[in-house]
Design an enzyme around this catalytic site. Structure first.
Site, mmCIF file in Angstrom:
data_model
loop_
_atom_site.group_PDB
_atom_site.id
_atom_site.type_symbol
_atom_site.label_atom_id
_atom_site.label_comp_id
_atom_site.label_asym_id
_atom_site.label_seq_id
_atom_site.Cartn_x
_atom_site.Cartn_y
_atom_site.Cartn_z
ATOM 1 N N ARG A 101 37.863 -21.010 -10.339
ATOM 2 C CA ARG A 101 37.073 -21.121 -11.578
ATOM 3 C C ARG A 101 37.798 -22.127 -12.452
ATOM 4 O O ARG A 101 38.911 -21.872 -12.935
ATOM 5 C CB ARG A 101 36.936 -19.757 -12.255
ATOM 6 N N GLN A 131 26.501 -17.654 -8.661
ATOM 7 C CA GLN A 131 25.504 -17.085 -9.574
ATOM 8 C C GLN A 131 24.098 -17.489 -9.137
ATOM 9 O O GLN A 131 23.202 -16.650 -9.021
ATOM 10 C CB GLN A 131 25.773 -17.603 -11.007
ATOM 11 N N ASP A 222 20.818 -18.435 -20.725
ATOM 12 C CA ASP A 222 22.280 -18.304 -20.662
ATOM 13 C C ASP A 222 22.829 -18.739 -22.024
ATOM 14 O O ASP A 222 22.091 -19.312 -22.850
ATOM 15 C CB ASP A 222 22.836 -19.179 -19.516
ATOM 16 N N CYS A 262 22.655 -14.511 -16.728
ATOM 17 C CA CYS A 262 23.805 -14.349 -15.818
ATOM 18 C C CYS A 262 24.878 -13.441 -16.420
ATOM 19 O O CYS A 262 25.707 -12.912 -15.678
ATOM 20 C CB CYS A 262 24.394 -15.710 -15.494
HETATM 21 N N1 CP Z 1 28.168 -14.380 -14.665
HETATM 22 C C1 CP Z 1 29.491 -14.531 -14.512
HETATM 23 O O1 CP Z 1 29.964 -15.389 -13.756
HETATM 24 O O2 CP Z 1 30.240 -13.657 -15.224
HETATM 25 P P1 CP Z 1 31.821 -13.724 -15.443
HETATM 26 O O3 CP Z 1 32.090 -14.941 -16.266
HETATM 27 O O4 CP Z 1 32.151 -12.450 -16.142
HETATM 28 O O5 CP Z 1 32.472 -13.837 -14.098
HETATM 29 N N1 NVA Z 2 27.450 -21.036 -18.822
HETATM 30 C C1 NVA Z 2 28.401 -19.954 -18.929
HETATM 31 C C2 NVA Z 2 28.300 -19.064 -17.739
HETATM 32 C C3 NVA Z 2 29.225 -17.894 -17.736
HETATM 33 C C4 NVA Z 2 29.098 -17.058 -16.513
HETATM 34 C C5 NVA Z 2 29.797 -20.519 -19.070
HETATM 35 O O1 NVA Z 2 30.122 -21.499 -18.366
HETATM 36 O O2 NVA Z 2 30.563 -20.014 -19.898
#
Ligand code: CP
Ligand code: NVA
Length: 304
Positions: A101, A131, A222, A262
């Site tokens: 991530r 997702q 989102d 999400c």
């Molecule tokens: N939707 C999602 O990826 O949630 P987190 O950021 O909590 O992992």
């Molecule tokens: N668009 C959001 C999604 C989180 C799961 C972000 O990147 O913070």
């Protein structure tokens, strides 16, 4: 050869169909593949916080007989303590897979380039393929292969980008409404459009959010301020006037339109409590399905 999941486009349509079949079996019987990843390990290299992605991957590895190792922002310090290349080369020798991530999408791409083990994108600033896949699985659970209208209203971020890639790959119609300056990524959109043309599906930008959700079967939104954009919060919030998913907006869609998000949600910003907590909201189903779909992804990429 190892297979990565950086974008949904790394999978063929048939692979996505297979993945969904597997996820369905795993959802019915979570321990049906209990020893499949015995002795295997998965590193989670996370530069940003997470609830769903982290926990579902950790639980998923455990249920498949393997082990996950969480490496938060203060441990690996990707590209700061060590180059991305070196992190990839070293971790790739220890573990059987890496979920990353990151902020920069190129960091996930480089991890995949230099690691011996498969790399899964657990969200970058550009894409969120796990997702997107799991949402398309949820949509299929509700609608099967039926032609439906998906309407995304809000920020053209990583989540919308992946929905565009995934919808076009599966031939689903998606409409989106994003304010000026918050459109989805140009290159992702153009590639998704080509794929949609091939699969005879629609990708359509609609300026007016009300028009966008007209007769929709699904309304998806989102956050307006994604992780990493917090310093721009005040100026960003001003851009989204009229884009909140609330009762008024939802009244333009089909009466039984499903609500997707999400999560995490910023309640009162992109969506209000009434809609998020309504009977048509399937956001917690979506969250649950992350586990089943990611277990199927792990079996496909790490299972051998
Ligand atoms: N939707 C999602 O990826 O949630 P987190 O950021 O909590 O992992
Ligand atoms: N668009 C959001 C999604 C989180 C799961 C972000 O990147 O913070």
């Amino acid at each position: 050869m190892k297979k990565n999941l950086i974008s949904i486009k790394d999978l063929t349509k048939n692979e996505i169909i297979e993945l969904f079949k597997f996820a369905k079996i795993l959802k019915k019987n979570p321990l049906s593949k209990a020893n499949s990843l015995k002795g295997k390990t998965l590193a989670l290299v996370f530069q940003k916080p997470s609830n769903r992605t982290r926990v579902s991957f950790e639980v998923g590895m455990f249920q498949l007989g393997g082990k996950a190792i969480y490496l938060g922002p203060d441990e690996v310090k990707l590209g700061v303590r060590e180059s991305v290349k070196d992190v990839a080369r070293v971790l790739g020798r220890y573990v059987n897979g890496i979920v990353a991530r990151t902020f920069k999408h190129d960091d996930v791409v480089d991890l995949a380039k230099f690691s011996w083990s498969p790399v899964i994108n657990g969200l970058s600033d550009l894409l969120h393929p796990c997702q997107g896949l799991s949402d398309l699985f949820t949509i299929e659970e509700h609608f099967g292969k039926k032609k439906i209208k998906i309407a995304f209203v809000g920020d053209g971020n990583n989540v919308l980008n992946s929905l565009l890639v995934g919808s076009s790959a599966l031939g689903r119609d998606i409409y989106f409404s994003t304010p000026k300056g918050c459109e989805p990524d140009k290159a992702v959109l153009s590639e998704a459009r080509k794929c949609a043309d091939k699969n005879k599906s629609i990708i359509q930008k609609v300026d007016d959010p009300k028009e966008c959700v007209k007769d929709a079967d699904i309304i998806y939104t989102d956050v307006w301020v994604s992780m990493g954009k917090e310093s721009k919060k005040e100026e960003r919030l001003k851009l989204f006037n009229g884009y909140q998913v609330n009762k008024d907006l939802v009244s333009n869609a089909k009466e039984d339109a499903l609500i997707m998000h999400c999560l995490p949600a910023h309640r009162g910003e992109e969506i209000d409590d009434e809609v998020l907590d309504s009977k048509n909201s399937i956001v917690y189903e979506q969250a649950e399905n992350r586990l089943h779909v990611q277990k199927a992804i792990l079996l496909m990429l790490l299972g051998g």
